[in-house]
Design an enzyme around this catalytic site. Sequence first.
Site, PDB file in Angstrom:
ATOM      1  N   CYS A 281      -0.614  -3.732   8.449  1.00 22.99           N
ATOM      2  CA  CYS A 281      -1.727  -2.917   7.943  1.00 22.99           C
ATOM      3  C   CYS A 281      -3.055  -3.585   8.331  1.00 22.99           C
ATOM      4  O   CYS A 281      -3.121  -4.817   8.481  1.00 22.99           O
ATOM      5  CB  CYS A 281      -1.610  -2.822   6.432  1.00 22.99           C
ATOM      6  SG  CYS A 281      -2.981  -2.020   5.599  1.00 22.99           S
ATOM      7  N   HIS A 282      -4.071  -2.792   8.406  1.00 24.20           N
ATOM      8  CA  HIS A 282      -5.402  -3.322   8.736  1.00 24.20           C
ATOM      9  C   HIS A 282      -5.834  -4.385   7.718  1.00 24.20           C
ATOM     10  O   HIS A 282      -6.564  -5.307   8.050  1.00 24.20           O
ATOM     11  CB  HIS A 282      -6.418  -2.163   8.742  1.00 24.20           C
ATOM     12  CG  HIS A 282      -7.698  -2.521   9.398  1.00 24.20           C
ATOM     13  ND1 HIS A 282      -7.961  -2.239  10.720  1.00 24.20           N
ATOM     14  CD2 HIS A 282      -8.783  -3.162   8.926  1.00 24.20           C
ATOM     15  CE1 HIS A 282      -9.166  -2.704  11.013  1.00 24.20           C
ATOM     16  NE2 HIS A 282      -9.697  -3.252   9.940  1.00 24.20           N
ATOM     17  N   THR A 283      -5.342  -4.269   6.504  1.00 26.45           N
ATOM     18  CA  THR A 283      -5.732  -5.246   5.474  1.00 26.45           C
ATOM     19  C   THR A 283      -5.146  -6.623   5.764  1.00 26.45           C
ATOM     20  O   THR A 283      -5.765  -7.654   5.467  1.00 26.45           O
ATOM     21  CB  THR A 283      -5.314  -4.750   4.075  1.00 26.45           C
ATOM     22  OG1 THR A 283      -5.812  -3.424   3.890  1.00 26.45           O
ATOM     23  CG2 THR A 283      -5.862  -5.646   2.973  1.00 26.45           C
TER      24      THR A 283
ATOM     25  N   HIS B 182       2.520  -6.744   3.527  1.00 26.99           N
ATOM     26  CA  HIS B 182       2.630  -6.101   2.215  1.00 26.99           C
ATOM     27  C   HIS B 182       3.143  -4.674   2.326  1.00 26.99           C
ATOM     28  O   HIS B 182       3.066  -3.897   1.374  1.00 26.99           O
ATOM     29  CB  HIS B 182       1.265  -6.098   1.513  1.00 26.99           C
ATOM     30  CG  HIS B 182       0.215  -5.354   2.251  1.00 26.99           C
ATOM     31  ND1 HIS B 182      -0.439  -5.882   3.354  1.00 26.99           N
ATOM     32  CD2 HIS B 182      -0.288  -4.115   2.100  1.00 26.99           C
ATOM     33  CE1 HIS B 182      -1.298  -4.997   3.824  1.00 26.99           C
ATOM     34  NE2 HIS B 182      -1.238  -3.914   3.081  1.00 26.99           N
ATOM     35  N   GLU B 183       3.660  -4.329   3.505  1.00 30.41           N
ATOM     36  CA  GLU B 183       4.138  -2.955   3.757  1.00 30.41           C
ATOM     37  C   GLU B 183       5.595  -3.057   4.220  1.00 30.41           C
ATOM     38  O   GLU B 183       5.924  -2.852   5.368  1.00 30.41           O
ATOM     39  CB  GLU B 183       3.255  -2.345   4.868  1.00 30.41           C
ATOM     40  CG  GLU B 183       3.184  -0.850   4.904  1.00 30.41           C
ATOM     41  CD  GLU B 183       2.120  -0.362   5.881  1.00 30.41           C
ATOM     42  OE1 GLU B 183       2.148  -0.742   7.064  1.00 30.41           O
ATOM     43  OE2 GLU B 183       1.242   0.411   5.446  1.00 30.41           O
TER      44      GLU B 183
ATOM     45  N   CYS C 218       4.173  -2.782 -14.402  1.00 37.18           N
ATOM     46  CA  CYS C 218       4.950  -3.421 -15.477  1.00 37.18           C
ATOM     47  C   CYS C 218       5.314  -2.449 -16.591  1.00 37.18           C
ATOM     48  O   CYS C 218       6.252  -2.652 -17.342  1.00 37.18           O
ATOM     49  CB  CYS C 218       4.184  -4.618 -16.047  1.00 37.18           C
ATOM     50  SG  CYS C 218       2.809  -4.182 -17.137  1.00 37.18           S
TER      51      CYS C 218
ATOM     52  N   CYS D 283       1.410  -3.232 -19.758  1.00 36.12           N
ATOM     53  CA  CYS D 283       0.049  -3.743 -19.940  1.00 36.12           C
ATOM     54  C   CYS D 283      -0.924  -2.621 -20.272  1.00 36.12           C
ATOM     55  O   CYS D 283      -0.594  -1.436 -20.193  1.00 36.12           O
ATOM     56  CB  CYS D 283      -0.410  -4.489 -18.685  1.00 36.12           C
ATOM     57  SG  CYS D 283      -0.837  -3.430 -17.297  1.00 36.12           S
TER      58      CYS D 283
ATOM     59  N   CYS E 282      -1.238  -0.162 -17.376  1.00 29.89           N
ATOM     60  CA  CYS E 282      -0.064   0.714 -17.173  1.00 29.89           C
ATOM     61  C   CYS E 282       0.066   1.736 -18.298  1.00 29.89           C
ATOM     62  O   CYS E 282       0.549   2.846 -18.072  1.00 29.89           O
ATOM     63  CB  CYS E 282       1.204  -0.122 -17.078  1.00 29.89           C
ATOM     64  SG  CYS E 282       1.378  -0.989 -15.508  1.00 29.89           S
TER      65      CYS E 282
ATOM     66  N   CYS F 128      -2.182  -2.320 -12.238  1.00 32.67           N
ATOM     67  CA  CYS F 128      -1.425  -3.041 -13.268  1.00 32.67           C
ATOM     68  C   CYS F 128      -2.042  -4.432 -13.385  1.00 32.67           C
ATOM     69  O   CYS F 128      -2.348  -5.065 -12.371  1.00 32.67           O
ATOM     70  CB  CYS F 128       0.049  -3.147 -12.849  1.00 32.67           C
ATOM     71  SG  CYS F 128       1.043  -4.230 -13.881  1.00 32.67           S
TER      72      CYS F 128
ATOM     73  N   ARG G 130      -1.892  -9.774 -11.720  1.00 36.00           N
ATOM     74  CA  ARG G 130      -2.936  -9.719 -10.685  1.00 36.00           C
ATOM     75  C   ARG G 130      -3.646 -11.065 -10.486  1.00 36.00           C
ATOM     76  O   ARG G 130      -4.005 -11.403  -9.352  1.00 36.00           O
ATOM     77  CB  ARG G 130      -3.958  -8.638 -11.077  1.00 36.00           C
ATOM     78  CG  ARG G 130      -5.056  -8.399 -10.043  1.00 36.00           C
ATOM     79  CD  ARG G 130      -4.508  -7.968  -8.728  1.00 36.00           C
ATOM     80  NE  ARG G 130      -5.503  -7.751  -7.693  1.00 36.00           N
ATOM     81  CZ  ARG G 130      -6.098  -8.704  -6.973  1.00 36.00           C
ATOM     82  NH1 ARG G 130      -5.779  -9.978  -7.200  1.00 36.00           N
ATOM     83  NH2 ARG G 130      -6.983  -8.414  -6.047  1.00 36.00           N
TER      84      ARG G 130
ATOM     85  N   CYS H 296       2.393   1.097   1.831  1.00 36.03           N
ATOM     86  CA  CYS H 296       0.931   0.998   1.791  1.00 36.03           C
ATOM     87  C   CYS H 296       0.246   2.209   2.408  1.00 36.03           C
ATOM     88  O   CYS H 296      -0.051   3.162   1.729  1.00 36.03           O
ATOM     89  CB  CYS H 296       0.427  -0.295   2.447  1.00 36.03           C
ATOM     90  SG  CYS H 296      -1.358  -0.479   2.233  1.00 36.03           S
TER      91      CYS H 296
ATOM     92  N   ARG I 254       0.446   2.823  13.487  1.00 31.26           N
ATOM     93  CA  ARG I 254       1.218   1.825  12.756  1.00 31.26           C
ATOM     94  C   ARG I 254       2.227   1.173  13.686  1.00 31.26           C
ATOM     95  O   ARG I 254       2.933   1.858  14.429  1.00 31.26           O
ATOM     96  CB  ARG I 254       1.952   2.426  11.546  1.00 31.26           C
ATOM     97  CG  ARG I 254       1.239   2.297  10.193  1.00 31.26           C
ATOM     98  CD  ARG I 254       0.845   0.910   9.821  1.00 31.26           C
ATOM     99  NE  ARG I 254       0.220   0.769   8.509  1.00 31.26           N
ATOM    100  CZ  ARG I 254      -1.068   0.710   8.274  1.00 31.26           C
ATOM    101  NH1 ARG I 254      -1.937   0.810   9.278  1.00 31.26           N
ATOM    102  NH2 ARG I 254      -1.544   0.558   7.046  1.00 31.26           N
TER     103      ARG I 254
END
Length: 380
Positions: A47-49, A69-70, A99, A102, A105, A113, A117, A176, A373
């Site tokens: 991903c670009h992130t 993360h994907e 979760c 919290c 959530c 969430c 974090r 993502c 992608r």
Amino acid sequence: MSTAGKTITCKAAVAWEAGKDLSIETIEVAPPKAHEVRVKIAYTGVCHTDAFTLSGKDAEGEFPVIFGHEGAGIVESIGEGVTSVKVGDHVVCLYTPECKECKFCKSGKTNLCGKIRATQGKGLMPDGTSRFTCKGKKLLHYMGCSTFSQYTVLADISVVAVDPKAPMDRTCLLGCGITTGYGAATNTAKISPGDNIAIFGAGCIGLSVIQGAVERKAGKIIVVDINDDKKEWADKFGATDFVNPTKLPAGVTIVDKLVEMTDGGCDFTFDCTGNVGVMRNALEACHKGWGESIVIGVAPAGAEISTRPFQLVTGRVWKGCAFGGVKGRSQMPGLVQDYLQGKIKVDEFITHRHPLEDINDAFHDMHAGDCIRAVITMDE
Ligand SMILES: NC(=O)C1=CN([C@@H]2O[C@H](COP(=O)(O)OP(=O)(O)OC[C@H]3O[C@@H](n4cnc5c(N)ncnc54)[C@H](OP(=O)(O)O)[C@@H]3O)[C@@H](O)[C@H]2O)C=CC1
Ligand SMILES: N[C@@H](CCC(=O)N[C@@H](CSC=O)C(=O)NCC(=O)O)C(=O)O
Ligand SMILES: [Zn+2]
Ligand SMILES: [Zn+2]
């Protein structure tokens, strides 16, 4: 021979420092602790992130780290107290966990969430430690996922089991980009039939906003991109118009153009670039009285957005969107079914494929402008 409870040695793409290519290393992955899951990653998107944090512009970026993360994979082992998934489940990794306990959530107002974090932002597991080592050094986790490793450990609230009939080289992309864009259009913006929208940035996110807008029967779907090559992509996904802001007549701004095309302004606009100047144009291209601009792009540390307060006083709304407003554990199984039933495009986003050892090519592809992608096969 079961690997449960043992340290696994495998390959991973390690980012030793900002701005440098990833290095394929042999790493050690410790067993999952309580409420953790170890996953054998089958495929991951880039991903670009990932590139954003690798560049060093991420305020939370720390090194050395395993990005990604994907991702999608199969549960190899579970820690004490894990009941949400079992060994052998096909899962999608969730950088926005859920979760269900919290304040966030339970609010019914956000998909964010708050449970893990703080540690996630420091590249650590919920107990404040890492599960990765390489050459005797601790490696950090990334966005709670670190899918650029053949095995990774996540919190149990950061994975969700999905239909094993769905190929994992597709479901990884629902982790993502595709979900973010689609959810921004269908969850966050709540586009109504006939609404006129403008999407700035026709990358993975922007193209997926288009597919959400088409589903919502939007009126004009105007795509704005500085790269004319993206017009073909935008048309393929259902855009009605394409505007390159660098090719407008002298004295005509992109805001002027969009206001003129939509009889006073857009009902919704979306920033899918991370450029704060684009974010301002996207807001100011919204219709007076009701237009809403959705910020999706990730801007560099320290970058800020600005506009005249009058833009807001006269009814325009500026809001943001993380992971398309989607609650991953509750909604991902349904999104995978939507994909299997042909309601959501995924295959069409895959333009490049690489084995793990060539993952740096995926980053170079991304900057070349012809990549929507790239999917990495982790075990080739
Ligand atoms: N909020 C969230 O939950 C998420 C946010 N993101 C963020 O969303 C953004 C988009 O991600 P992704 O689609 O993968 O990125 P891409 O780089 O694939 O797409 C960005 C697109 O915007 C174009 N662009 C760049 N500058 C401008 C400009 N000034 N005006 C118009 N178009 C422009 C790029 O053109 P060109 O190719 O020529 O550069 C490219 O087509 C990134 O900032 C990413 O970090 C991603 C996932 C989730
Ligand atoms: N660490 C970054 C955070 C950038 C950001 O906004 N991330 C998005 C996801 S981008 C995925 O490709 C997000 O969902 N943020 C929500 C969150 O809780 O981080 C920075 O500090 O800029
Ligand atoms: Zn992403
Ligand atoms: Zn929560």
